[in-house]
Design a protein around this motif. Structure first.
Motif, PDB file in Angstrom:
ATOM      1  N   THR A  67      51.045  44.845  39.051  1.00 58.73           N
ATOM      2  CA  THR A  67      50.348  45.000  37.773  1.00 58.73           C
ATOM      3  C   THR A  67      51.285  45.509  36.690  1.00 58.73           C
ATOM      4  OG1 THR A  67      48.272  45.470  38.939  1.00 58.73           O
ATOM      5  CG2 THR A  67      48.407  46.116  36.622  1.00 58.73           C
ATOM      6  N   TYR A  78      45.069  41.606  30.345  1.00 56.96           N
ATOM      7  CA  TYR A  78      44.631  41.175  31.670  1.00 56.96           C
ATOM      8  C   TYR A  78      44.522  39.658  31.757  1.00 56.96           C
ATOM      9  CZ  TYR A  78      43.557  45.922  33.308  1.00 56.96           C
ATOM     10  OH  TYR A  78      43.641  47.227  33.723  1.00 56.96           O
ATOM     11  N   ARG A  79      44.040  39.036  30.691  1.00 55.26           N
ATOM     12  CA  ARG A  79      43.928  37.581  30.704  1.00 55.26           C
ATOM     13  C   ARG A  79      45.304  36.922  30.749  1.00 55.26           C
ATOM     14  NH1 ARG A  79      39.071  35.797  26.506  1.00 55.26           N
ATOM     15  NH2 ARG A  79      37.349  36.769  27.667  1.00 55.26           N
ATOM     16  N   THR A  92      48.111  49.809  35.275  1.00 52.17           N
ATOM     17  CA  THR A  92      47.815  49.737  33.840  1.00 52.17           C
ATOM     18  C   THR A  92      48.265  51.001  33.125  1.00 52.17           C
ATOM     19  OG1 THR A  92      45.906  48.329  34.306  1.00 52.17           O
ATOM     20  CG2 THR A  92      45.972  49.413  32.157  1.00 52.17           C
ATOM     21  N   LYS A 104      46.708  37.544  34.406  1.00 56.49           N
ATOM     22  CA  LYS A 104      45.771  37.445  35.527  1.00 56.49           C
ATOM     23  C   LYS A 104      46.354  36.690  36.716  1.00 56.49           C
ATOM     24  CE  LYS A 104      43.435  33.365  33.558  1.00 56.49           C
ATOM     25  NZ  LYS A 104      42.132  32.827  33.091  1.00 56.49           N
ATOM     26  N   GLU A 105      47.150  35.638  36.474  1.00 53.74           N
ATOM     27  CA  GLU A 105      47.717  34.906  37.595  1.00 53.74           C
ATOM     28  C   GLU A 105      48.711  35.768  38.371  1.00 53.74           C
ATOM     29  OE1 GLU A 105      47.497  33.612  34.596  1.00 53.74           O
ATOM     30  OE2 GLU A 105      46.285  31.783  34.769  1.00 53.74           O
ATOM     31  N   THR A 159      52.207  30.861  36.820  1.00 54.10           N
ATOM     32  CA  THR A 159      52.498  31.942  35.881  1.00 54.10           C
ATOM     33  C   THR A 159      53.847  31.726  35.205  1.00 54.10           C
ATOM     34  OG1 THR A 159      51.246  33.478  37.264  1.00 54.10           O
ATOM     35  CG2 THR A 159      52.742  34.434  35.664  1.00 54.10           C
ATOM     36  N   ILE A 194      48.808  39.098  38.506  1.00 59.04           N
ATOM     37  CA  ILE A 194      48.084  40.160  39.196  1.00 59.04           C
ATOM     38  C   ILE A 194      47.381  39.605  40.432  1.00 59.04           C
ATOM     39  CG2 ILE A 194      46.189  41.812  38.984  1.00 59.04           C
ATOM     40  CD1 ILE A 194      46.926  42.106  36.032  1.00 59.04           C
ATOM     41  N   ALA A 195      46.773  38.433  40.292  1.00 57.51           N
ATOM     42  CA  ALA A 195      46.126  37.804  41.449  1.00 57.51           C
ATOM     43  C   ALA A 195      47.135  37.497  42.548  1.00 57.51           C
ATOM     44  CB  ALA A 195      45.418  36.524  41.011  1.00 57.51           C
TER      45      ALA A 195
END
Length: 298
Positions: free
Chosen positions: A176, A207-208, A110, A211-212, A297, A214-215
């Protein structure tokens, strides 16, 4: 008067150009066909090698699958031992390594994507992260050994967790940063224009949106550390007895496979094949999950 070109004078030149064009087209077609055949052959070879590995694991591993594998701990040869302590030890160390490394990697990524763009510090951090990403895992094991094992006089599960966490960090950092970098700047400007502070924009919007991705990076990191052996040999070492204490040596599937595969006892070798089968299909399931998330994503 308008100048005219003689058809008789232009036909020989046009014919020569057409011949040259046909020759070049034929040459390009042959090269393209050759490269295409080479690519198909390489793909087939890779698939054949992968299929042979999976077939060998199934052939040698399924034969040793039994209830005792999941209910008994590792024992001496001929004692009907299992892999319960190794499975639990791997789950504990992988989970804790992910829990420790993921927040650090998330915050560093980040910073690189949102706060340190173009700064000298960000470039230095990114360079170190890339070097760490490509560093051999055995060097990370030696580093943790010098930091936690030798000064405290013994191997421990927490040292293994920290070694795995160090492997997780650069993977999550890179993922990220890349995922946050894909978010349009106009979205950030719109949120800031509504009066939201930057940290809230990052947490609630960026982040929202990412999120996929990053996951997916976190799942890939889990798949990477689940099969690591070298760092654990220098940190948690392994344990033939049941132990979930992080202050003591802790068993793990990769180390158990390493120890059993070269054994002279048939039952230990069989357990090594079973452990390899469990790790392979566990990592395969994680990779499939990561690719499904990545497809969503995209």
């Amino acid at each position: 008067m308008s100048a005219t070109t003689s058809p008789a004078g232009s036909i020989p030149g046009a014919t020569k150009d057409m011949r040259v064009a046909r020759a070049l087209g034929s040459r390009r077609h042959r090269i393209n066909t050759l490269i295409k055949v080479a690519c198909i052959a390489a793909t087939a070879l890779g698939l054949l090698l992968l299929a042979s590995i999976l077939f060998t694991l199934l052939w040698r591993g399924v034969a040793g699958l039994s209830l005792s594998v999941f209910t008994n701990s590792t024992k001496s040869p001929g004692s009907n031992g299992g892999l319960l302590n190794a499975i639990v030890g791997s789950l504990i160390q992988t989970a804790l390594g992910t829990v420790i490394g993921t927040p650090i990697g998330l915050m560093v990524g980040t910073y690189l994507a949102e706060y340190g763009r173009g700064s000298l510090l960000a470039n230095a951090v990114r360079f170190v992260s890339d070097v760490l990403l490509s560093a051999p895992s055995i060097l990370i094991g030696l580093f943790i050994y010098q930091l936690l094992v030798e000064p405290f006089g013994g191997f421990s599960g927490i040292a293994g967790c920290l070694a795995l966490a160090v492997i997780v960090i650069p993977i999550v950092v890179r993922t990220t940063e890349d995922m946050l970098g894909l978010i349009p700047s106009t979205l950030r400007e719109a949120v800031i224009g509504l009066g939201a502070p930057k940290w809230k924009m990052i947490v609630l919007i960026c982040y929202r949106a990412a999120k996929e991705g990053i996951a997916t990076g976190i799942l890939l990191a889990v798949a990477r550390i689940a099969g690591e052996t070298a760092p654990l040999l220098f940190t948690s070492l392994g344990n033939l007895n049941w132990s979930v204490s992080l202050g003591q040596p802790m068993a793990s599937l990769p180390v158990t496979i390493y120890q059993y595969a070269g054994s002279a006892f048939d039952d230990w070798v069989q357990l090594a094949w079973v452990g390899a089968l469990l790790i392979t299909f566990g990592v395969l399931a994680i990779n499939i999950s990561a690719r499904v998330l990545l497809r969503r994503t995209k």
